[in-house]
Motif scaffolding. Structure first.
Motif, mmCIF file in Angstrom:
data_model
loop_
_atom_site.group_PDB
_atom_site.id
_atom_site.type_symbol
_atom_site.label_atom_id
_atom_site.label_comp_id
_atom_site.label_asym_id
_atom_site.label_seq_id
_atom_site.Cartn_x
_atom_site.Cartn_y
_atom_site.Cartn_z
ATOM 1 N N ASN A 48 2.928 7.982 -0.011
ATOM 2 C CA ASN A 48 4.273 8.009 -0.635
ATOM 3 C C ASN A 48 5.668 8.289 -0.439
ATOM 4 O O ASN A 48 6.023 8.576 -0.080
ATOM 5 C CB ASN A 48 3.630 9.058 -1.130
ATOM 6 C CG ASN A 48 2.720 8.786 -2.468
ATOM 7 O OD1 ASN A 48 2.539 7.535 -2.245
ATOM 8 N ND2 ASN A 48 2.563 10.275 -2.944
ATOM 9 N N THR A 56 -1.818 2.973 -7.812
ATOM 10 C CA THR A 56 -1.915 1.982 -6.445
ATOM 11 C C THR A 56 -1.827 1.757 -5.197
ATOM 12 O O THR A 56 -1.192 1.068 -4.323
ATOM 13 C CB THR A 56 0.075 3.255 -5.908
ATOM 14 O OG1 THR A 56 -0.567 4.245 -5.051
ATOM 15 C CG2 THR A 56 0.426 3.632 -7.528
ATOM 16 N N ASN A 57 -2.840 2.063 -4.531
ATOM 17 C CA ASN A 57 -2.991 2.075 -3.662
ATOM 18 C C ASN A 57 -4.679 0.970 -3.403
ATOM 19 O O ASN A 57 -5.253 0.938 -2.147
ATOM 20 C CB ASN A 57 -4.148 3.309 -2.672
ATOM 21 C CG ASN A 57 -3.703 2.777 -1.040
ATOM 22 O OD1 ASN A 57 -2.491 2.471 -0.565
ATOM 23 N ND2 ASN A 57 -4.537 3.523 -0.193
ATOM 24 N N ASN A 80 -4.936 5.991 -4.770
ATOM 25 C CA ASN A 80 -4.078 7.145 -4.834
ATOM 26 C C ASN A 80 -2.934 6.871 -6.837
ATOM 27 O O ASN A 80 -1.902 6.512 -6.432
ATOM 28 C CB ASN A 80 -3.328 6.025 -3.755
ATOM 29 C CG ASN A 80 -1.330 7.312 -3.635
ATOM 30 O OD1 ASN A 80 -1.784 8.949 -3.725
ATOM 31 N ND2 ASN A 80 -0.525 6.750 -2.503
ATOM 32 N N LYS A 115 0.432 -0.852 -0.091
ATOM 33 C CA LYS A 115 -0.017 0.010 -0.536
ATOM 34 C C LYS A 115 0.511 1.672 0.153
ATOM 35 O O LYS A 115 2.033 0.972 0.709
ATOM 36 C CB LYS A 115 -0.899 -0.092 1.045
ATOM 37 C CG LYS A 115 -1.977 -1.071 1.710
ATOM 38 C CD LYS A 115 -3.700 -0.851 2.126
ATOM 39 C CE LYS A 115 -3.932 0.228 1.940
ATOM 40 N NZ LYS A 115 -4.825 0.087 0.748
ATOM 41 N N THR A 116 -0.306 2.282 -0.722
ATOM 42 C CA THR A 116 0.918 3.927 -0.151
ATOM 43 C C THR A 116 0.578 4.843 0.268
ATOM 44 O O THR A 116 0.612 5.795 0.295
ATOM 45 C CB THR A 116 1.091 4.182 -1.990
ATOM 46 O OG1 THR A 116 -0.285 3.953 -2.998
ATOM 47 C CG2 THR A 116 2.000 3.303 -3.378
ATOM 48 N N TYR A 117 -0.759 4.480 0.490
ATOM 49 C CA TYR A 117 -1.668 5.442 1.614
ATOM 50 C C TYR A 117 -2.104 4.833 3.086
ATOM 51 O O TYR A 117 -3.334 3.771 2.297
ATOM 52 C CB TYR A 117 -2.137 6.544 0.810
ATOM 53 C CG TYR A 117 -3.198 7.071 1.960
ATOM 54 C CD1 TYR A 117 -2.732 7.964 2.847
ATOM 55 C CD2 TYR A 117 -4.629 7.317 0.940
ATOM 56 C CE1 TYR A 117 -3.541 8.432 3.691
ATOM 57 C CE2 TYR A 117 -5.249 8.271 1.814
ATOM 58 C CZ TYR A 117 -5.001 8.808 3.372
ATOM 59 O OH TYR A 117 -6.018 9.815 3.765
ATOM 60 N N TRP A 118 -2.353 4.950 4.075
ATOM 61 C CA TRP A 118 -3.100 4.157 5.023
ATOM 62 C C TRP A 118 -2.799 5.282 6.291
ATOM 63 O O TRP A 118 -2.080 5.796 6.743
ATOM 64 C CB TRP A 118 -2.507 2.886 5.711
ATOM 65 C CG TRP A 118 -0.900 2.162 5.793
ATOM 66 C CD1 TRP A 118 -0.363 2.321 4.496
ATOM 67 C CD2 TRP A 118 -0.535 2.518 6.342
ATOM 68 N NE1 TRP A 118 1.303 1.929 5.406
ATOM 69 C CE2 TRP A 118 0.990 2.533 6.312
ATOM 70 C CE3 TRP A 118 -1.320 3.045 7.471
ATOM 71 C CZ2 TRP A 118 2.413 2.224 7.328
ATOM 72 C CZ3 TRP A 118 0.377 3.384 9.251
ATOM 73 C CH2 TRP A 118 1.591 3.265 8.848
#
Length: 368
Positions: free
Chosen positions: A279, A351-352, A348, A243-246
């Motif tokens: 990111n 990407t997520n 995102n 994941k790229t955002y959480w």
């Protein structure tokens, strides 16, 4: 000059035979010495090999223990810093109040004022000595206790494995506080899909047909646990790989659910605490205050752990793969029941899409 007499052997012949015999015996002994030297070299080589393996295992143990010491002390430091910060804030509060009281006193003063026989015998003796020597010096009688050495090596390997199974010590401790976390679908934002088991949350572009209730988040992509806790210690882990955002953390039940106010976001109000990843960068939030974590920039973890201590008033975030402390908040005393909370974040830019999945925190993540 001695010669044969009546068929008898002369003394020269006897001496020659004796000389030849001794030379042969000498050669045999010399060969034996070479064999012994070779055996010595073999033993030294094997012994050194075992010693080197054991030394390396002890070095491995030292590295493991040194790293665990570093992690443990860092964990204590982060907790200490958070608590110290709270104390400083309280001191500041007292200072401000003192200033206000001083002002009031000044105002009052103003009011008051203005207010190891022969040749045959010798031969026999020599034969005996040679035989005894050969028997005594048989290389096959010299053996290493290789089985014992292998056992010794095996024990040191097992010791290392045992130590590794016990560290980091914070992992063993926090696993004993593992909580069963089930997400409450009734609180999830309509663009979140909550698994039937309640152990994962996935973002979707499609607005789900769900009932509108006061407990549901309608603006931020949040979901909280079904059960809260208000005593003891709790620890839970969430898989965040890919994941790229959480965002994930803890919240009081009173966190705003509707509306566009930033207080609905985790960590933006006084009701919640969270760590955010976006990111490659990490940040911790509480009460609207962002704590940037630049030393963690670019680091990736498979799992993130969240530890909460009601007695200590602590909320600590860790990279659960190595139990690396990320950030720790100290609330002093919690004012209400706490609920686990997470936000898988939006797509995102493609990407997520992976889910945020709650893990069994009582077991370590498998080594890949």
């Amino acid at each position: 000059m001695n010669s044969k007499v009546g068929g008898k052997v002369t003394s020269e012949e006897v001496l020659l035979k004796r000389q030849q015999h001794l030379q042969r015996q000498r050669d045999v002994i010399t060969y034996r010495m070479k064999k012994l030297a070779a055996k010595q070299e073999e033993i030294t080589k094997k012994t050194n090999a075992v010693k080197e393996k054991i030394r390396k295992k002890y070095e491995d143990m030292k590295r493991v223990l040194d790293e665990d010491l570093r992690i443990t002390l860092t964990q204590l430091d982060t907790e200490h810093e958070a608590t110290e910060k709270l104390v400083e804030e309280r001191i500041e509060d007292c200072y401000q109040l003192t200033q206000e009281l001083n002002q009031e006193l000044d105002n009052l003063r103003a009011l008051v004022k203005k207010d190891t026989q022969d040749i045959d015998i010798q031969n026999a003796e020599t034969e005996k000595r040679v035989s005894e020597t050969l028997k005594l010096t048989d290389p096959d009688l010299i053996q290493m206790d290789e089985f014992k050495n292998e056992q010794l090596l095996s024990i040191t390997i097992n010791l290392l494995l045992f130590i590794r199974s016990q560290v980091p010590v914070t992992k063993k401790l926090f696993q004993s506080y593992a909580a069963d976390v089930v997400l409450d679908a009734d609180t999830a934002h309509p663009k979140l899909i909550i698994s039937p088991e309640g152990d994962s949350a996935t973002y979707t572009d499609t607005w789900q047909d769900v009932p509108e209730t006061p407990s549901r988040f309608d603006n931020t992509l949040n979901v909280i646990s079904k059960q809260g806790f208000s005593e003891g210690r709790q620890y839970w882990e969430v898989e965040v790989s890919g994941k790229t955002y959480w965002e994930l953390g803890l919240t009081y039940p009173g966190i705003p659910r509707q509306g566009r106010e930033e207080d609905c976001w985790l960590g933006r109000g006084k009701e919640s605490w969270c760590v955010e990843y976006f990111n490659g960068n990490y940040a911790a939030w509480h009460s609207g205050v962002q704590h940037e974590l630049p030393l963690l920039a670019g680091k990736q973890f498979t799992r993130i752990g969240v530890y909460c201590s009601f007695p200590g008033g602590l909320v600590c975030f860790l990279g659960a793969d190595t139990m690396t402390p990320l950030h720790c908040f100290c609330a002093g005393t919690f004012a209400d029941t706490l609920y686990q909370a997470l936000c898988p974040g939006h797509d995102n830019e493609g990407t997520n899409w992976k889910s945020l999945k709650i893990c069994d925190a009582s077991r370590s993540a498998p080594v890949l």
